[in-house]
Design a protein around this motif. Sequence first.
Motif, short mmCIF file in Angstrom:
data_model
loop_
_atom_site.label_atom_id
_atom_site.label_comp_id
_atom_site.label_asym_id
_atom_site.label_seq_id
_atom_site.Cartn_x
_atom_site.Cartn_y
_atom_site.Cartn_z
N ILE A 39 0.83 -1.20 0.00
CA ILE A 39 0.00 0.00 0.00
C ILE A 39 0.87 1.26 0.00
CG2 ILE A 39 -1.60 1.36 1.41
CD1 ILE A 39 -3.02 -1.23 2.08
N ILE A 40 1.94 1.25 0.76
CA ILE A 40 2.84 2.41 0.77
C ILE A 40 3.41 2.62 -0.63
CG2 ILE A 40 5.09 3.25 1.58
CD1 ILE A 40 4.43 1.91 4.28
N ALA A 41 3.84 1.55 -1.28
CA ALA A 41 4.39 1.67 -2.63
C ALA A 41 3.34 2.19 -3.60
CB ALA A 41 4.91 0.30 -3.10
N GLY A 42 2.12 1.65 -3.51
CA GLY A 42 1.06 2.08 -4.41
C GLY A 42 0.69 3.54 -4.24
N VAL A 43 0.54 3.96 -2.99
CA VAL A 43 0.19 5.36 -2.72
C VAL A 43 1.32 6.29 -3.16
CG1 VAL A 43 -0.26 7.05 -0.89
CG2 VAL A 43 -1.40 4.82 -0.85
N ALA A 44 2.56 5.89 -2.89
CA ALA A 44 3.71 6.72 -3.28
C ALA A 44 3.76 6.92 -4.79
CB ALA A 44 5.01 6.09 -2.78
N VAL A 45 3.54 5.84 -5.54
CA VAL A 45 3.58 5.94 -7.00
C VAL A 45 2.43 6.80 -7.50
CG1 VAL A 45 3.29 4.63 -9.14
CG2 VAL A 45 4.79 3.76 -7.33
N TRP A 46 1.24 6.60 -6.97
CA TRP A 46 0.09 7.39 -7.40
C TRP A 46 0.30 8.88 -7.14
CZ3 TRP A 46 -4.56 6.52 -9.90
CH2 TRP A 46 -5.46 7.58 -9.88
N MET A 47 0.72 9.20 -5.91
CA MET A 47 0.90 10.61 -5.57
C MET A 47 1.97 11.26 -6.44
SD MET A 47 0.55 10.65 -1.39
CE MET A 47 0.54 12.45 -1.33
N ARG A 48 3.05 10.52 -6.72
CA ARG A 48 4.13 11.08 -7.52
C ARG A 48 3.72 11.24 -8.98
NH1 ARG A 48 7.76 14.40 -6.87
NH2 ARG A 48 8.48 13.31 -4.99
N VAL A 49 3.10 10.21 -9.56
CA VAL A 49 2.79 10.22 -10.99
C VAL A 49 1.55 11.05 -11.31
CG1 VAL A 49 2.15 8.77 -12.96
CG2 VAL A 49 3.92 7.99 -11.36
N VAL A 50 0.51 10.89 -10.53
CA VAL A 50 -0.77 11.54 -10.83
C VAL A 50 -0.87 12.93 -10.21
CG1 VAL A 50 -3.28 11.36 -10.65
CG2 VAL A 50 -1.91 9.31 -11.06
N GLU A 51 -0.49 13.05 -8.95
CA GLU A 51 -0.67 14.31 -8.24
C GLU A 51 0.58 15.17 -8.19
OE1 GLU A 51 -2.38 13.49 -4.41
OE2 GLU A 51 -3.70 11.96 -5.21
#
Length: 256
Positions: A39-51
């Motif tokens: 979950i940490i990896a998924g949230v980190a990638v989403w926040m970096r790439v999308v937001e």
Amino acid sequence: MANFARIPLHSWAENRFAGDDTALVNASSVIFLLTPALIIAGVAVWMRVVERASIRVTGLLNPRGAGVGLLGGLAIVSVAMAAAWLVLAFVAPPLSDAPAETVAVGGTDLTQVGIGWVLLYLVVRALLLQGLPEELIFRGWFFHVTRTRPWLTLAWTTVAFTAIHLTSSGGQQSTLDFLIYLMIPLGMSILGGALMLWTGNVWWAAGAHGGVHIGLAVGSVVYPIALGPVAWTVIGLAQILLGVIILAWWNARRRR
């Protein structure tokens, strides 16, 4: 999905360590860490790439903040849980004929394992498996999405967090039970949101969230009660009251 990823590993551990209770408990504690890692990896990638934002804004990657936050959140929610259990001691009679609560790991009863390993298992499960992933999503990532409007953020994340717990299994027997049970996640969300607004550090919310699970386990051993509608309501209200007090204090400071 992150929880489903652990299923094959738990099955392997139950076969590999069959007959060795301590080894199975320890293996389970390690396997639990897969969920927060994913979950940490998924949230980190989403926040970096999308937001275009760093997960650092949640306070997650602050080692000192992690320790202080977990202990602080645990200490704060322990006040609510202790107060709730004290009230329940009067309004919910003890289960005098009930055995001390047991928690099963596969076919293993934790009462057959050393107390130190049991405590480690409970802490890992409550804080890192249950508390951290959910709080990172709701009080970390989601809080950042609408961070410029704190009251709106608190409101919509509370509704979302509470609603997803309609699928939780906590001993409910009827449709009304499923609705009353929501008092616990409602209280967790309000208190966790208050701590996030106050500190800006998701570890405080994770500590409080995990502390509820630890409090339920400890309370059920020290003074067993029926965990039904009355208990769900009292435990939820205790957290809500504490959360409202923190929010009022935070808002007063913000206005000044």
